[in-house]
Every structure is written in structure tokens, then in C-alpha cells.
Design a protein around this motif. Structure first.
Motif, PDB file in Angstrom:
ATOM      1  N   ASN A 114      -3.012  11.374  -8.194  1.00  0.00           N
ATOM      2  CA  ASN A 114      -3.810  10.537  -7.290  1.00  0.00           C
ATOM      3  C   ASN A 114      -5.188  11.134  -7.023  1.00  0.00           C
ATOM      4  O   ASN A 114      -6.072  10.449  -6.501  1.00  0.00           O
ATOM      5  N   TRP A 520     -10.685   7.662   1.516  1.00  0.00           N
ATOM      6  CA  TRP A 520     -10.002   6.428   1.877  1.00  0.00           C
ATOM      7  C   TRP A 520      -8.969   5.954   0.853  1.00  0.00           C
ATOM      8  O   TRP A 520      -7.966   5.350   1.232  1.00  0.00           O
ATOM      9  N   PRO A 523      -5.715   9.171  -0.575  1.00  0.00           N
ATOM     10  CA  PRO A 523      -4.508   9.500   0.193  1.00  0.00           C
ATOM     11  C   PRO A 523      -3.477   8.378   0.253  1.00  0.00           C
ATOM     12  O   PRO A 523      -2.322   8.626   0.599  1.00  0.00           O
ATOM     13  N   ARG A 524      -3.886   7.164  -0.111  1.00  0.00           N
ATOM     14  CA  ARG A 524      -3.016   6.012   0.082  1.00  0.00           C
ATOM     15  C   ARG A 524      -2.431   5.485  -1.231  1.00  0.00           C
ATOM     16  O   ARG A 524      -1.780   4.441  -1.253  1.00  0.00           O
ATOM     17  N   GLN A 525      -2.628   6.222  -2.334  1.00  0.00           N
ATOM     18  CA  GLN A 525      -2.189   5.723  -3.635  1.00  0.00           C
ATOM     19  C   GLN A 525      -0.691   5.430  -3.682  1.00  0.00           C
ATOM     20  O   GLN A 525      -0.267   4.423  -4.259  1.00  0.00           O
ATOM     21  N   GLN A 526       0.119   6.302  -3.108  1.00  0.00           N
ATOM     22  CA  GLN A 526       1.564   6.105  -3.174  1.00  0.00           C
ATOM     23  C   GLN A 526       2.040   4.966  -2.268  1.00  0.00           C
ATOM     24  O   GLN A 526       3.206   4.576  -2.327  1.00  0.00           O
ATOM     25  N   MET A 527       1.165   4.426  -1.447  1.00  0.00           N
ATOM     26  CA  MET A 527       1.539   3.368  -0.507  1.00  0.00           C
ATOM     27  C   MET A 527       1.215   1.968  -1.035  1.00  0.00           C
ATOM     28  O   MET A 527       1.498   0.975  -0.381  1.00  0.00           O
ATOM     29  N   TYR A 549      -1.098  -2.192   1.284  1.00  0.00           N
ATOM     30  CA  TYR A 549      -0.326  -0.971   1.418  1.00  0.00           C
ATOM     31  C   TYR A 549       0.921  -1.235   2.250  1.00  0.00           C
ATOM     32  O   TYR A 549       0.982  -2.218   3.018  1.00  0.00           O
ATOM     33  N   ASP A 551       2.035   0.074   4.836  1.00  0.00           N
ATOM     34  CA  ASP A 551       1.932   0.213   6.284  1.00  0.00           C
ATOM     35  C   ASP A 551       1.179  -0.934   6.930  1.00  0.00           C
ATOM     36  O   ASP A 551       0.775  -0.850   8.098  1.00  0.00           O
ATOM     37  N   GLN A 553      -1.774  -2.073   6.094  1.00  0.00           N
ATOM     38  CA  GLN A 553      -3.217  -1.976   5.919  1.00  0.00           C
ATOM     39  C   GLN A 553      -3.628  -2.671   4.618  1.00  0.00           C
ATOM     40  O   GLN A 553      -2.831  -2.820   3.685  1.00  0.00           O
ATOM     41  N   ILE A 604     -11.362  -1.209   5.216  1.00  0.00           N
ATOM     42  CA  ILE A 604      -9.922  -1.038   5.315  1.00  0.00           C
ATOM     43  C   ILE A 604      -9.492  -1.245   6.750  1.00  0.00           C
ATOM     44  O   ILE A 604     -10.190  -0.879   7.695  1.00  0.00           O
TER      45      ILE A 604
END
Length: 610
Positions: A114, A520, A523-527, A549, A551, A553, A604
Motif C-alpha cells: 500500500n 489520505w 492508510p485506507r487501502q485495506q478498507m 471504504y 467505515d 467514508q 474525503i
């Protein structure tokens, strides 16, 4: 900490002194080892062994010993598994002891996928010197820019002084014009000191024509039934294919172990024919994963057929981390330039709609193969995890396979070219920059190869056939001679452009974009919720994309790929209470309902539910 790879091929120094030389030559009647760089050579008969192997043990040989193989009393030739051929592919091979290089990166384990931001470069054109050492000196600039992985075009030894590297004939020997094997190791070590990974482009679909003698003594390297664009295909599934497969498996292991390479990009795997129970591409991936457990070592593919079954968002045996996404490039290129020749013809119908699909689904033509340059019927497959696609606005193929090697900045307005770069950098897909793109380089990247004789004339004639139309549309401008040293020299970066006011401004925008990606998107790639992303057309030139994502978002991009402002009715679906991620040519005081020309913004936040 020493780093070496033991393999059955080539010259292996013994820990107590001396060298074991081994050659797989199943068609040979006699084999001799010729020691020395020039006449008179010292010749020792090799001992035949089972399965086509020949062996010679030399007690007084060691690192630096020059040698060649003489098969059936013919001319002496380089070892196909040579680790070093300092005088070129027609010269003598040299014994190398990789354990002598002093690595100081014991704590280096690579970086997770990531975090990957690729920067593709050609060693010979990246600097005026065209060497590993000169390239290493510029690595701090790339690290400061936000690059995390430098991807080298092929460095395996090929015929001639200059070339792209895709016609290598000694897959284990770094091309002598770039420097010694230790110079490549020093390049990798310097990259690791700066927190940069090093990827290497490897070619397992054919051998080059100049300096390739395998057909004389190991014809089983070549298939009797399969063909490739370069002639007989490599024999991965026929009789006697075991040692052929092992040759390439060991080559992959050699780079990641002996040179501590952090990633491999397998060139044109669609041209590799293997009908056996386990495809060689999968076998290589399994072997690399097993041999590098505990390290982040990444595997990527070029696959014109867009097969998705070899990809996985997490490292697993037999699978690869990502594939170059030609679809993203092609449809973006068509949207900006209007070109429609060749494979661009597949993307001319509503290119913005196809770009929307590339942004949300990854591939546009999943599972589709090409015939005569055009896509055939597609096989529908689900949307792909976007991190498994490598997106780019430019690369060596898409620039260099043009008649005049124009970069995008030479084909469209500077504002459009920079926006294309930003689009490649700021989607959840894995981004790639082509060297010089970060400062808006104007130098071309042409096709070049140092061929001579019949090969040279064949290349010249072939390019005249392929690019005659381009000469006509350029008012009779002569086609660059691919085999001329001037063509190679013209493809070198002009670093004065990077230091110009325009170059520095361009680079500053790219640097800000990569900082935004790090904060931004990374950190959110796995989500990411695969298959849940959406996009819609906005007017004639606009696109609104929402990446979702788990969560709740949403990362939203509003994009105007047009030279005029765009009037927009209503905000449409997107985030509420959004945090700004990045904006380009989109001032904070832009009136509501207006999207500026050649502009984009990313935000975002929680999604509006309608």
C-alpha cells in the motif's frame, strides 16, 4: 551481511577455493571450458553428467576468472548463466563471488504494497553518464519527491552498447555499459538507505537475437509447437522443459536474493505459452514468496490479455501483487488526444465512460484478448481490488512505441498533461511515474537498439512499415533511426529542464500530490470496498468518482478534463463535512456550480445518503 544465491547453472565459487562450472547442453557431443579473456586460452574438457549436464571443476579459478564454453569444438561462447560479461555478450564471462559485497542494510525488509509509488527509469537515459552509479546519485531527489520504489527497465546483458533491454541474452549478467554487478548492488544498497525499494523488469518470454547461442547446444530451450512474436516460444511445457523452467525460476530468485531486489515486473506474460499443470508464472511467484518470507518482495505483471486470476491483494503463493493497467492509460490518452489508431481504437466510443469504469473497476476490458491489434469479445468478471492495478499516464511502451517518442506533454497542453499525471497518482490504484514526468520533461523517449548488419536493416524496414503514416502526418519529418547512437542520446533526460522555473513548479505539484496520497489514500487501502465504487459523467468533460471504504467514508474526485469551465447542476452524491485532500487549479473561492478548466479536487468524508 553476505547475500548470494546457489543454483545449478553457471560458475559457483567454492567456500574453500576453486570454482565449479556447470552447463546444461543436452545436444552437445563434447564440451570444453576455455579459461582466459583472450588467446592463448587454457582449455579443460568438461565431464558429461546425467540429463544433459556438463561439469568442470577448477581448483585455481576464483572471482574474476575469465571463461567461455566451447561446444563441439566450435567457437567459444559466453556462459548463458554468466553473472558478469564486462566486454559484452560476445566476450568472456567472469566468475563472481557475490558474498564479497558488504551489505549494510540488514534491517531492511522492504515496504508494504500500500506504500508503493513506482518510478520507472531506463538506466542508460536517466543520467548523462548512463550508469548505475550516476543513477544512485540522484536517488535522494526521488525519495524527497515521495517515490517509494524505483523500477528499472531490464538490465540483463543484451547485444550492442545501447537498447531498451528487452532483448537480453544473458539473463543473470547486468549490462556492462551500466556498470559491474557490484555497481548494481551499490545502487540497491543506496536505495535501501533512503527508504526506497528497487523493482526490476525481467523478460521471460524470449531471448534476444544477438549473442544467443542456445539453439546450438540446448535447443530444448525453445518450443517445437508454440510460437511467440519473436519466433519460437520458450519451452515451458514440452519434453525436456524441466531445466528450462528451473533456469527462469532461479533467475527470479537470483535477483531477489543476490541483489536484494524488492520487486519484479514480468514482461508480457501473455506471450508466455505454458499448457502444463502449473503455469511458469505461478511457479515463479510461489518460489519467490517462499524464498523471501519475512521480506516485502512484490511481483507485478504485464498482461495484454488482462487476466485477473494471477492477482491477489495480499501476498499468497502463486499470485502476483498487481498488473500494469493499460486500459487506464489508453482511455485517458484517447480522452486527451483523440487518437484512434491501433489499440486506441478500442477506446474511442465514450472515452469518459470508459475512464469512469477504469477508475471504479480497474480493468475496462477484462479477460479480453487482442487480434490484429484490436480487442475481441470480453468475458465479464467482477471488479478488481484497485490496489492490484498499476495506473500510469505514461510509461516506456506508451511513449517509446510512438514514431517520434513524444511524451504526453508534447501532445497536449501542459495543463492537460499535468492533470493526467495527478489522476494516475491520486486514485486508490497503485501509481507509476515515468522518469522525467515529475518535472514535465520535454525530451522524447525513442525506441533504440544497437543492431548491425541484417538486424539493423530489418529494424529500419519494420519501423518504416509501422510508422509511415506518422511521417506523412508530420510533413515528411524523417523517422528517427532506431539503431543510431544519436537516437539513444536524444532520449536522455535533460536535467536543466528540471531546474527551470517551470520544471520546479511542476515538480512541486507532484510532490504535494504524493504527500496527499501518503496522508489520505495509503492508510485506507485495506478498507476499500471492491465493487462498490461509482462514477458518473458530468457534462461533456466532467467526471465525478466515489471510492467507498468499509467505515462509511468516501473518497470523492471531481474532474474536468476540458479546456473550458464546466457548469454543474447540484452537488450530486459525495461526502458531507468533507476534508479536502488535494485540489489542482480549483481555487477555494470557485463559485458553486462551476468546475474550472483542467481542474480536479479530491475530498474525503461520510457519504451523503439520498
Amino acid at each position: 551481511m553476505p547475500a548470494s544465491h546457489s543454483m545449478p547453472f553457471g560458475a559457483q565459487p567454492r567456500p574453500g577455493g576453486g570454482v565449479d562450472f556447470r552447463l546444461w547442453a543436452p545436444a552437445a557431443r563434447s564440451v570444453a571450458l576455455a579459461l582466459g579473456a583472450q588467446a592463448p586460452l587454457r582449455t579443460l574438457l568438461a565431464t558429461p553428467q546425467p540429463e544433459g549436464w556438463w561439469h568442470c571443476s577448477v581448483d585455481d579459478a576464483g572471482p574474476g576468472t575469465a571463461y567461455r564454453w566451447r561446444i563441439d569444438e566450435g567457437p567459444a561462447v559466453a556462459d548463458p548463466a554468466s553473472r558478469s560479461n564486462p566486454d559484452g555478450v560476445h566476450g568472456a564471462s567472469r566468475v563472481v563471488d557475490a558474498r564479497r559485497f558488504a551489505w549494510d542494510d540488514d534491517g531492511w525488509q522492504g515496504r508494504p504494497w500500500n506504500e508503493v509509488v513506482l518510478y520507472e527509469l531506463h538506466v542508460g537515459c536517466f543520467t548523462p553518464e548512463g550508469s548505475f552509479a550516476a543513477a544512485a546519485a540522484r536517488l535522494p531527489e526521488l525519495a524527497a519527491l515521495g517515490i517509494t520504489a524505483v523500477e528499472l527497465m531490464p538490465v540483463a546483458a543484451f547485444g550492442g552498447r545501447f537498447g531498451w533491454g528487452y532483448d537480453g541474452v544473458l539473463p543473470f549478467a547486468p549490462h556492462a555499459a551500466y556498470g559491474s554487478p557490484d555497481a548494481l548492488r551499490a545502487f540497491v544498497q543506496q536505495a535501501h538507505r533512503l527508504g526506497l525499494m528497487v523493482f526490476l523488469d525481467v523478460v521471460y518470454n524470449h531471448f534476444g537475437p544477438d549473442g544467443n547461442h542456445l539453439a546450438r547446444y540446448a535447443p530444448d530451450f525453445f518450443s517445437r509447437t508454440h510460437h511467440s512474436p519473436w519466433g519460437a516460444a520458450i519451452n515451458f511445457d514440452g519434453p525436456a522443459s524441466h531445466w528450462v523452467r528451473q533456469f527462469f525460476v532461479h533467475n527470479a530468485l537470483y535477483w531477489v536474493q543476490e541483489f536484494r531486489i524488492d520487486g519484479l515486473r514480468l514482461d508480457a506474460v501473455h506471450a508466455i505459452v505454458d499448457t502444463g499443470p502449473r503455469h511458469i508464472v505461478q511457479e515463479i511467484a510461489t518460489a519467490v514468496r517462499s524464498a523471501t518470507a519475512g521480506r516485502h518482495v512484490h511481483l507485478t505483471l504485464e498482461n495484454e490479455h488482462n487476466g485477473h486470476s494471477w492477482l491477489a491483494p495480499m501476498p499468497v503463493p502463486g499470485r502476483h501483487d498487481a498488473q500494469w493497467n493499460d486500459d487506464f492509460h489508453h482511455v485517458l490518452h484517447v480522452a486527451l488526444t483523440g487518437e484512434h489508431r491501433g489499440y486506441y481504437g478500442d477506446y474511442t466510443a465514450e472515452p469518459l465512460d470508459l475512464l469512469a469504469r477504469a477508475c471504479t473497476h480497474g480493468m475496462v476490458f477484462e479477460g479480453a484478448q487482442r487480434e490484429d491489434g484490436r480487442r475481441q469479445a470480453c468475458v465479464p468478471v467482477p471488479a478488481q481490488p484497485l490496489g492490484t492495478l498499476v495506473n500510469f499516464a505514461q510509461n516506456h511502451d506508451q511513449v517509446g512505441n510512438r514514431a517520434f517518442g513524444e511524451r504526453l506533454a508534447q501532445l497536449v497542453a501542459p495543463e492537460a498533461a499535468l492533470l493526467a499525471t495527478l489522476l494516475a497518482l491520486l486514485t486508490p490504484a497503485t501509481p507509476l511515474l515515468f522518469f522525467g514526468e515529475e518535472f514535465g520533461a520535454q525530451t522524447p523517449f525513442l525506441y533504440f537498439a544497437d543492431w548491425h548488419g541484417e538486424l539493423r536493416e530489418a529494424v529500419r524496414a519494420g519501423r518504416r512499415r509501422e510508422f509511415g503514416h506518422a511521417v506523412d502526418t508530420q510533413g515528411g519529418r524523417p523517422l528517427p533511426d532506431a539503431c543510431s547512437e544519436e537516437t539513444f542520446a536524444a532520449s536522455r533526460l535533460d536535467w536543466t529542464q528540471a531546474d527551470s522555473p517551470a520544471g520546479r513548479a511542476h515538480r512541486a505539484v507532484v510532490q504535494r500530490a504524493l504527500a496527499a496520497r501518503w496522508q489520505w489514500i495509503r492508510p485506507r487501502q485495506q478498507m476499500l470496498l471492491t465493487g462498490r465504487h461509482t462514477a458518473r459523467r458530468v457534462g461533456a468533460t466532467g467526471l465525478a468518482v466515489q471510492w467507498r471504504y468499509d467505515d462509511g467514508q468516501v473518497l470523492a474526485m471531481d474532474l474536468n478534463l476540458g479546456a473550458a469551465p464546466l457548469a454543474v447542476d447540484g452537488p450530486g452524491p459525495g461526502p458531507v463535512e468533507a476534508s479536502p485532500v488535494f485540489a489542482h487549479r480549483w481555487p477555494a473561492d470557485t463559485p458553486p456550480g462551476t468546475w474550472p478548466a483542467w481542474a480536479a479536487r479530491w475530498q474525503i468524508g461520510p457519504e451523503i445518503t439520498l
